[in-house]
Design a protein around this motif. Structure first.
Motif, PDB file in Angstrom:
ATOM      1  N   ILE A 220       0.816  -1.222   0.000  1.00 62.67           N
ATOM      2  CA  ILE A 220       0.000   0.000   0.000  1.00 62.67           C
ATOM      3  C   ILE A 220       0.847   1.267   0.000  1.00 62.67           C
ATOM      4  CG2 ILE A 220      -1.835  -1.215   1.208  1.00 62.67           C
ATOM      5  CD1 ILE A 220      -1.131   0.308   3.728  1.00 62.67           C
ATOM      6  N   GLN A 221       2.169   1.131  -0.022  1.00 57.01           N
ATOM      7  CA  GLN A 221       3.018   2.321  -0.021  1.00 57.01           C
ATOM      8  C   GLN A 221       2.689   3.230  -1.200  1.00 57.01           C
ATOM      9  OE1 GLN A 221       7.215   1.688  -0.630  1.00 57.01           O
ATOM     10  NE2 GLN A 221       7.757   3.396   0.694  1.00 57.01           N
ATOM     11  N   GLY A 222       2.366   4.481  -0.891  1.00 62.60           N
ATOM     12  CA  GLY A 222       2.063   5.460  -1.924  1.00 62.60           C
ATOM     13  C   GLY A 222       0.639   5.415  -2.436  1.00 62.60           C
ATOM     14  N   ARG A 223      -0.185   4.505  -1.939  1.00 60.96           N
ATOM     15  CA  ARG A 223      -1.544   4.349  -2.470  1.00 60.96           C
ATOM     16  C   ARG A 223      -2.571   5.231  -1.776  1.00 60.96           C
ATOM     17  NH1 ARG A 223      -0.911   1.299  -7.205  1.00 60.96           N
ATOM     18  NH2 ARG A 223       0.602  -0.358  -6.811  1.00 60.96           N
ATOM     19  N   ALA A 224      -2.268   5.707  -0.557  1.00 60.54           N
ATOM     20  CA  ALA A 224      -3.230   6.501   0.203  1.00 60.54           C
ATOM     21  C   ALA A 224      -2.611   7.850   0.549  1.00 60.54           C
ATOM     22  CB  ALA A 224      -3.651   5.767   1.478  1.00 60.54           C
ATOM     23  N   ALA A 225      -3.332   8.915   0.285  1.00 60.98           N
ATOM     24  CA  ALA A 225      -2.822  10.262   0.548  1.00 60.98           C
ATOM     25  C   ALA A 225      -2.628  10.470   2.042  1.00 60.98           C
ATOM     26  CB  ALA A 225      -3.784  11.309  -0.004  1.00 60.98           C
ATOM     27  N   GLY A 226      -1.491  11.067   2.407  1.00 56.95           N
ATOM     28  CA  GLY A 226      -1.221  11.366   3.798  1.00 56.95           C
ATOM     29  C   GLY A 226      -0.684  10.210   4.597  1.00 56.95           C
ATOM     30  N   VAL A 227      -0.461   9.069   3.944  1.00 60.08           N
ATOM     31  CA  VAL A 227       0.038   7.886   4.636  1.00 60.08           C
ATOM     32  C   VAL A 227       1.447   7.596   4.140  1.00 60.08           C
ATOM     33  CG1 VAL A 227      -0.337   5.449   5.159  1.00 60.08           C
ATOM     34  CG2 VAL A 227      -2.297   6.974   4.822  1.00 60.08           C
ATOM     35  N   THR A 228       2.432   7.766   5.017  1.00 57.80           N
ATOM     36  CA  THR A 228       3.822   7.484   4.684  1.00 57.80           C
ATOM     37  C   THR A 228       4.163   6.086   5.168  1.00 57.80           C
ATOM     38  OG1 THR A 228       4.422   9.815   4.875  1.00 57.80           O
ATOM     39  CG2 THR A 228       6.204   8.215   4.974  1.00 57.80           C
ATOM     40  N   VAL A 229       4.711   5.270   4.262  1.00 63.41           N
ATOM     41  CA  VAL A 229       5.115   3.909   4.605  1.00 63.41           C
ATOM     42  C   VAL A 229       6.603   3.779   4.320  1.00 63.41           C
ATOM     43  CG1 VAL A 229       4.694   1.454   4.256  1.00 63.41           C
ATOM     44  CG2 VAL A 229       2.826   3.084   3.917  1.00 63.41           C
ATOM     45  N   ILE A 230       7.359   3.407   5.325  1.00 62.53           N
ATOM     46  CA  ILE A 230       8.796   3.222   5.188  1.00 62.53           C
ATOM     47  C   ILE A 230       9.093   1.735   5.316  1.00 62.53           C
ATOM     48  CG2 ILE A 230      11.076   3.798   6.098  1.00 62.53           C
ATOM     49  CD1 ILE A 230       9.781   6.357   7.236  1.00 62.53           C
ATOM     50  N   THR A 231       9.623   1.147   4.259  1.00 62.76           N
ATOM     51  CA  THR A 231       9.837  -0.288   4.229  1.00 62.76           C
ATOM     52  C   THR A 231      11.314  -0.619   4.400  1.00 62.76           C
ATOM     53  OG1 THR A 231      10.043  -0.297   1.811  1.00 62.76           O
ATOM     54  CG2 THR A 231       7.839  -0.593   2.733  1.00 62.76           C
ATOM     55  N   SER A 232      11.582  -1.893   4.517  1.00 60.83           N
ATOM     56  CA  SER A 232      12.945  -2.372   4.680  1.00 60.83           C
ATOM     57  C   SER A 232      13.126  -3.609   3.820  1.00 60.83           C
ATOM     58  CB  SER A 232      13.235  -2.710   6.151  1.00 60.83           C
ATOM     59  OG  SER A 232      14.444  -3.429   6.287  1.00 60.83           O
ATOM     60  N   GLY A 233      14.350  -3.815   3.357  1.00 59.71           N
ATOM     61  CA  GLY A 233      14.627  -5.006   2.572  1.00 59.71           C
ATOM     62  C   GLY A 233      14.914  -6.224   3.420  1.00 59.71           C
ATOM     63  N   GLN A 234      15.022  -6.053   4.739  1.00 64.10           N
ATOM     64  CA  GLN A 234      15.368  -7.179   5.595  1.00 64.10           C
ATOM     65  C   GLN A 234      14.206  -8.160   5.680  1.00 64.10           C
ATOM     66  OE1 GLN A 234      17.054  -6.078   9.308  1.00 64.10           O
ATOM     67  NE2 GLN A 234      17.441  -8.170   9.968  1.00 64.10           N
ATOM     68  N   PRO A 235      14.467  -9.445   5.420  1.00 61.84           N
ATOM     69  CA  PRO A 235      13.380 -10.431   5.449  1.00 61.84           C
ATOM     70  C   PRO A 235      12.658 -10.449   6.789  1.00 61.84           C
ATOM     71  CG  PRO A 235      15.346 -11.376   4.442  1.00 61.84           C
ATOM     72  CD  PRO A 235      15.748 -10.046   5.007  1.00 61.84           C
ATOM     73  N   GLY A 236      11.325 -10.395   6.716  1.00 63.73           N
ATOM     74  CA  GLY A 236      10.507 -10.479   7.914  1.00 63.73           C
ATOM     75  C   GLY A 236      10.282  -9.195   8.647  1.00 63.73           C
ATOM     76  N   ASN A 237      10.922  -8.098   8.245  1.00 63.77           N
ATOM     77  CA  ASN A 237      10.733  -6.825   8.940  1.00 63.77           C
ATOM     78  C   ASN A 237       9.385  -6.215   8.600  1.00 63.77           C
ATOM     79  OD1 ASN A 237      13.190  -6.932  10.245  1.00 63.77           O
ATOM     80  ND2 ASN A 237      13.709  -4.817   9.741  1.00 63.77           N
ATOM     81  N   ASN A 238       8.824  -5.521   9.572  1.00 65.57           N
ATOM     82  CA  ASN A 238       7.558  -4.835   9.369  1.00 65.57           C
ATOM     83  C   ASN A 238       7.797  -3.387   8.953  1.00 65.57           C
ATOM     84  OD1 ASN A 238       5.200  -6.624  10.146  1.00 65.57           O
ATOM     85  ND2 ASN A 238       6.553  -6.918  11.901  1.00 65.57           N
ATOM     86  N   PRO A 239       6.908  -2.828   8.148  1.00 72.85           N
ATOM     87  CA  PRO A 239       7.055  -1.431   7.738  1.00 72.85           C
ATOM     88  C   PRO A 239       6.703  -0.476   8.869  1.00 72.85           C
ATOM     89  CG  PRO A 239       5.003  -2.301   6.907  1.00 72.85           C
ATOM     90  CD  PRO A 239       5.708  -3.446   7.571  1.00 72.85           C
ATOM     91  N   THR A 240       7.111   0.776   8.697  1.00 77.17           N
ATOM     92  CA  THR A 240       6.770   1.845   9.627  1.00 77.17           C
ATOM     93  C   THR A 240       5.756   2.764   8.963  1.00 77.17           C
ATOM     94  OG1 THR A 240       8.951   1.767  10.649  1.00 77.17           O
ATOM     95  CG2 THR A 240       7.663   3.768  10.977  1.00 77.17           C
ATOM     96  N   PHE A 241       4.673   3.099   9.681  1.00 80.39           N
ATOM     97  CA  PHE A 241       3.621   3.956   9.153  1.00 80.39           C
ATOM     98  C   PHE A 241       3.638   5.307   9.868  1.00 80.39           C
ATOM     99  CE2 PHE A 241       2.049  -0.324   8.433  1.00 80.39           C
ATOM    100  CZ  PHE A 241       1.541  -0.269   7.153  1.00 80.39           C
ATOM    101  N   ARG A 242       3.379   6.344   9.103  1.00 79.52           N
ATOM    102  CA  ARG A 242       3.103   7.666   9.656  1.00 79.52           C
ATOM    103  C   ARG A 242       1.903   8.226   8.903  1.00 79.52           C
ATOM    104  NH1 ARG A 242       5.722   5.910  12.966  1.00 79.52           N
ATOM    105  NH2 ARG A 242       7.618   6.681  13.972  1.00 79.52           N
ATOM    106  N   ILE A 243       0.849   8.544   9.644  1.00 81.37           N
ATOM    107  CA  ILE A 243      -0.370   9.076   9.044  1.00 81.37           C
ATOM    108  C   ILE A 243      -0.478  10.551   9.423  1.00 81.37           C
ATOM    109  CG2 ILE A 243      -2.892   8.924   8.970  1.00 81.37           C
ATOM    110  CD1 ILE A 243      -2.641   5.955   9.537  1.00 81.37           C
TER     111      ILE A 243
END
Length: 1024
Positions: free
Chosen positions: A166-189
């Protein structure tokens, strides 16, 4: 040209040739057969007729660009600006299909008279149901700011968790991802709203999710909604201040049971790998660095050109990653019940050696209607995941010396040999990655059962009982080794077990009534109770007689044991009323009262109200005949939400146990370390939102615009505690004294550019602007954040500035001559180039003009918060092919590239990046990269604008091409649907950032972060 003009001369020629006996009877027959075969299709063509007509909407307004297609052929056209069309069809037996976005397609018979078609709105599309928390609403009737993420856009995008998709799909929602296997993304709304926990509340099938999103299989998701403003999130009260993400998983549908298999495999690569010095280049740097520092160069580097390229540590450290995913699902439904179940297996090898992630998810959902009044069901998710990592240190792989081999001649991993000033002290990164085992096993259950009772026609009571159980076992094993001077004489084992158990019980009573005039009223009353218990135990030991017996009881040296536990609970009452008057005027009011164990007596309860209203202007008489607006709605809302994520015992004092010696006798005592604050209370967030939803130009364009002001008040900040109080001045209590403001604008545009039967093209654009500002904190003393290690902090929280703003020195070029050093403010006094400021060192600005460079000359040097986030998605359909091209990016943020503190310091014996080749070596050689000098006497490496880089980027986030085989091709075959797709993620990034990737954490500091990857995928979806 007339048909007779063609045929008559041919017949006349044949008759003349017959009279003159120039053709035989057989040839004559062939000629007549030819004429018949030729004439028949021409006669059919001659029956073609031209049709004319007009297409209108439900208000008799002409529809521009409606598609008119002759069924059974590719013959088609579109309507003009007056809604009119002309088309030539085969005969009067032909049928025309009329279609338009947002309207139900119609089929009409060909007729000689003018055709008039009045289209009707697709009510299903207009009335898309959106989950809003303890209920649902029609998309068109929303009064708050809610973003729905289209599953059509992300369904074919392979990802291990929903955040990536969903990164970039919703206005005002910042998603920061990681390439590390199994890591969860960070959200800022809508920006960072507090110095504490900024994570949004994630609700899956009505249950708050305490674990990560990697517990949810993307293929199981039916809908995703993001509640952004307070009028939408206030129903969650104390947990809604950071926004709410609501995820609903699939349910069975009425009809024949279906089996679906989704499978994909991917290959991943590291992007923008940093170039480092080879052996020859490093030796030259080392000699120069030691001489400038007053030391004798390494004798082994007397002739650097003989060393060649040396060891490339990054090539064996990074590898080609691999992902594989298989989801098998079954769905079935009837008038009274439905069932959905799925099994997902996901396996990933990361781009760094010995980084692995395996996940298994079993989903089971069902609903059953006993009769028209009673219904019950369940949602159950079982998850097991396994993470394996070595001691994967990206920074050490970069800094390892190219003059040191990977292995020694005896087959052992190499270590530094000789004096550290010559050989350094970096541990062999390949060896450590291979011999150290870090394992995390997760056993997770999230499920609920519910019952619904409908009574008195308009009432429905629902009770839901849920449980989430998370068990994590971690284990680290490091064997003993001896790699030259790098020696670990004892093996090490550490194990821990974590248990988190959460119980939820929700009860809601809903009243819903629709009136004959199109009005409706919905009222909701409810209670929610939630309780969590957490326990942790760990132990470690060293020294094993046999390293084949890797259990805690077999260790002999330095045993440790640790353990802790905590619990919290929350009980809430809430109510919501929604009123719709004639689909024109809407009003929603919400109030929730939460009581939490995390606060002391007198402050346990908080009340969180909100109200919002909407006006559908397009229903007013003055817009009924508008050719511009099909739908136009104005929304406004205000509300208060809270944040209870402050730790479990902030209101109480914390105690440590210590041993005291009284007359030779050791006595255990409990010593208070944290000053209690019984007055601590909720962080509150007050948010105002105004928005517009519009559909324009006969549904060709959809626009949503929102503006907001979000004020966080009573923010918890550390209290200043004097050491004379007897309490710790390091571990301090929190008090409610801070304020942060976020203001912003969000814009979403969807256009249906072309909508023909064989070719469709639509565009989705998302734009969001946010400004963050700290209004107030505890005192005039700024708060520090953003640790760089070695007690250095980069970020500041200070009134008048964005949160986590970078604070440091300003680089003002490079000293080229000793005269420049002498005439500038004093940085490090002296005349010895090995111990004081000299030509080739960085010149820092004397901001307070006192003639001395010290901490008073620091200032704000960068802002990690993006001003703008945006995305653009184009979707094309050509026959059975679908192509989507998705761009995503941010603008206006800075990154502190902390990796360069190590790769460009040129002051210790570690390898460096190739950027240092352009270092200062004499007057005029460089005005940005300083000299190489062992010990860095001028402290060139201090936190300054030298390491601030532009974090803006534009990324081709996803390209997906799929081919759907039509159902007709599978008659009497096992499959009833097949889709094949190829996809690429993170294909290229346009950025000025010099690091691995500009997508770093919310604090904007890039320090040894596992980079995201470029991914290529091949997949298929099969239906049975």
């Amino acid at each position: 040209m007339s048909l007779m003009v063609l045929v008559v001369p041919i017949i006349k020629l044949i008759l003349d040739m017959n009279k003159k006996k120039l053709i035989s009877n057989q040839l004559k027959k062939c000629c007549y057969i030819f004429i018949f075969l030729f004439l028949t299709p021409l006669l059919m063509v001659s029956q073609e007729i031209k049709l004319a007509g007009k297409v209108l909407d439900e208000l008799n307004v002409p529809l521009i660009g409606a598609t008119v297609l002759e069924l059974g052929s590719s013959n088609g056209t579109t309507t003009n600006f007056d809604g009119e069309f002309e088309i030539t069809v085969a005969s009067l037996k032909s049928k025309l299909e009329i279609s338009y976005v947002g309207y139900i397609s119609q089929t009409v018979n060909a007729t000689k008279s003018a055709i008039t078609v009045q289209m009707q709105p697709d009510i299903a599309a207009l009335n898309e149901i959106v989950i809003i928390g303890y209920g649902a609403s029609k998309q068109r009737d929303l009064t708050g700011s809610v973003s729905s993420v289209s599953l059509d856009d992300i369904g074919d995008q392979p990802s291990s968790n929903i955040g990536d998709a969903i990164q970039g799909r919703a206005a005002g929602v910042t998603v920061i991802t990681s390439g590390q296997p199994g890591n969860n993304p960070t959200f800022r709304i809508r920006g960072t709203g507090t110095i504490g926990n900024n994570d949004p509340l994630i609700v899956v099938d009505g249950m708050p999710l305490n674990g990560g999103l990697n517990q949810v299989n993307m293929n199981d998701v039916a809908s995703i909604q993001v509640l952004k403003d307070a009028s939408a999130t206030a129903i969650y009260g104390a947990r809604g201040s950071n926004g709410v993400i609501i995820i609903s998983t699939k349910r069975g549908k009425k009809g024949k049971g279906t089996i679906d298999i989704d499978i994909f495999t991917s290959f991943q690569q590291a992007t923008n790998v940093i170039d480092v010095l080879n052996a020859e280049q490093f030796a030259s740097l080392s000699n120069e660095m030691l001489v400038n520092g007053g030391f004798t160069p390494n004798p082994n580097f007397s002739n650097p050109s003989t060393l060649g390229a040396g060891t490339d540590w990054l090539d064996p450290f990074f590898t080609t990653g691999r992902q594989s995913n298989v989801t098998l699902s079954y769905a079935q439904g009837s008038d009274k019940s439905n069932l959905f179940t799925s099994l997902n297996v996901f396996d990933q090898d990361g781009i760094i050696i010995n980084s692995e992630y395996t996940r298994y998810i079993l989903q089971f959902n069902s609903d059953t209607e006993i009769n028209d009044h009673v219904k019950f069901g369940n949602s159950l998710k079982l998850n097991y995941d396994l993470k394996k990592n070595g001691d994967n240190n990206i920074q050490n792989a970069i800094l390892s010396l190219p003059t040191q081999p990977l292995f020694r001649e005896n087959g052992n991993y190499s270590g530094p040999i000789g004096q550290p000033i010559y050989s350094g002290d970096i541990e062999n990164p390949i060896g450590k990655s291979n011999i150290v085992e870090n394992t995390i096993k997760g056993y997770n259950l999230q499920g609920n059962v519910y019952g619904e009772l409908g009574f008195l026609k308009y009432f429905k009571f629902k009770t839901l009982l849920g449980i989430e159980a998370n068990f994590f076992d971690t284990r680290t094993w490091a064997p003993s080794y001896s790699w030259d001077s790098d020696v670990a004489p004892n093996a090490y084992l550490s194990e821990s077990a974590n248990k988190s158990l959460t119980l939820v019980w929700d009860n809601t009573l809903t009243f819903n009534k629709e009136f004959d005039n199109g009005s409706s009223i919905t009222a909701l009353l409810g209670t929610s109770a939630q309780e969590n218990q957490f326990k942790f135990i760990s132990g470690s030991v060293q020294g094993f007689p046999s390293e084949s017996t890797q259990t805690l009881n077999n260790g002999l040296l330095q045993p440790t044991i640790n353990g802790s536990g905590s619990e919290w609970s929350i009980f809430s009452f809430f109510a919501r009323g929604q009123f719709d008057y004639k689909n024109k005027y809407y009003l929603t009011a919400t109030v929730r009262r939460d009581g939490s164990s995390r606060f002391g007596n007198g402050n346990k309860y908080g009340t969180f109200p909100s109200a919002s209203a909407a006006w559908r202007i397009s229903e007013e008489d003055f817009l009924q005949q508008s050719k511009t607006f099909n739908d136009l709605k104005l929304r406004v809302g205000y509300g208060i939400t809270g944040n209870q994520n402050i730790g479990n015992y902030s209101f109480a004092s914390a105690y440590n146990t210590n041993l005291y010696n009284f007359n030779g006798v050791f006595v255990t005592a409990a010593v208070p370390t944290v000053l209690p604050n019984s007055n601590v209370k909720w962080e509150s967030q007050k948010q105002f939102n105004i928005g517009v939803d519009a559909t324009l130009f006969n549904n060709l364009m959809e626009v949503t615009v929102d503006g907001y002001v979000k004020n966080t008040e009573d923010m918890l900040v550390p209290q200043t505690v004097p050491a004379t109080s007897g309490y710790s001045d390091i571990y301090v209590p929190f008090i409610n004294a801070g304020k942060i403001r976020n203001t912003g604008i969000e814009f979403v545009l969807t256009t249906h550019n072309i909508n023909k039967d064989k070719f469709k093209w639509s565009t989705d654009a998302v734009f969001a602007y946010n400004k963050n500002e700290v209004i107030d904190i505890n005192s005039d003393t700024p708060l520090t954040t953003g640790s760089l290690g070695l007690n250095y902090t980069l970020g500041r929280i200070q009134p008048g500035q964005p949160i986590n703003v970078f604070y440091g020195f300003v680089q003002d070029g490079i000293f080229q001559t000793q005269e420049e050093v002498n005439t500038h403010a004093v940085q490090v006094p002296g005349n010895n180039p090995a111990t004081s400021t000299s030509p080739g060192d960085i010149r820092f600005k004397d901001l307070n003009s006192d003639g001395v460079i010290n901490d008073d000359d620091r200032t704000f040097i960068g802002n990690p918060n993006p001003k703008i986030s945006y995305s653009l998605n184009n979707t094309f359909t050509v026959g059975d092919f679908d192509l989507s091209i998705f761009f995503q990016g941010v603008y206006g943020n800075d990154i502190f590239n902390a990796n360069r503190l190590y790769t460009e310091n040129m002051s210790v014996t570690t390898n460096q990046s190739t950027a240092v080749i352009d270092r200062w070596r004499g007057a005029g050689t460089s005005n940005s990269m300083p000299r190489a000098v062992f010990g860095d006497p001028n402290n060139n490496n201090r936190q300054s604008t030298r390491y601030i880089e532009d974090g803006s980027y534009l990324r081709l986030k996803n390209v997906n091409l799929s081919y759907t085989l039509s159902a007709e091709k599978f008659k009497n075959i096992l499959f009833n649907s097949v889709k094949i797709y190829v996809s690429g993620q993170n294909l290229f990034t346009i950025s000025d950032y010099s690091g691995f990737d500009p997508e770093v954490g919310p604090n904007g500091i890039d320090n040894n972060i596992y980079p995201i990857t470029r991914t290529f995928t091949l997949g298929a979806t099969l239906g049975f």
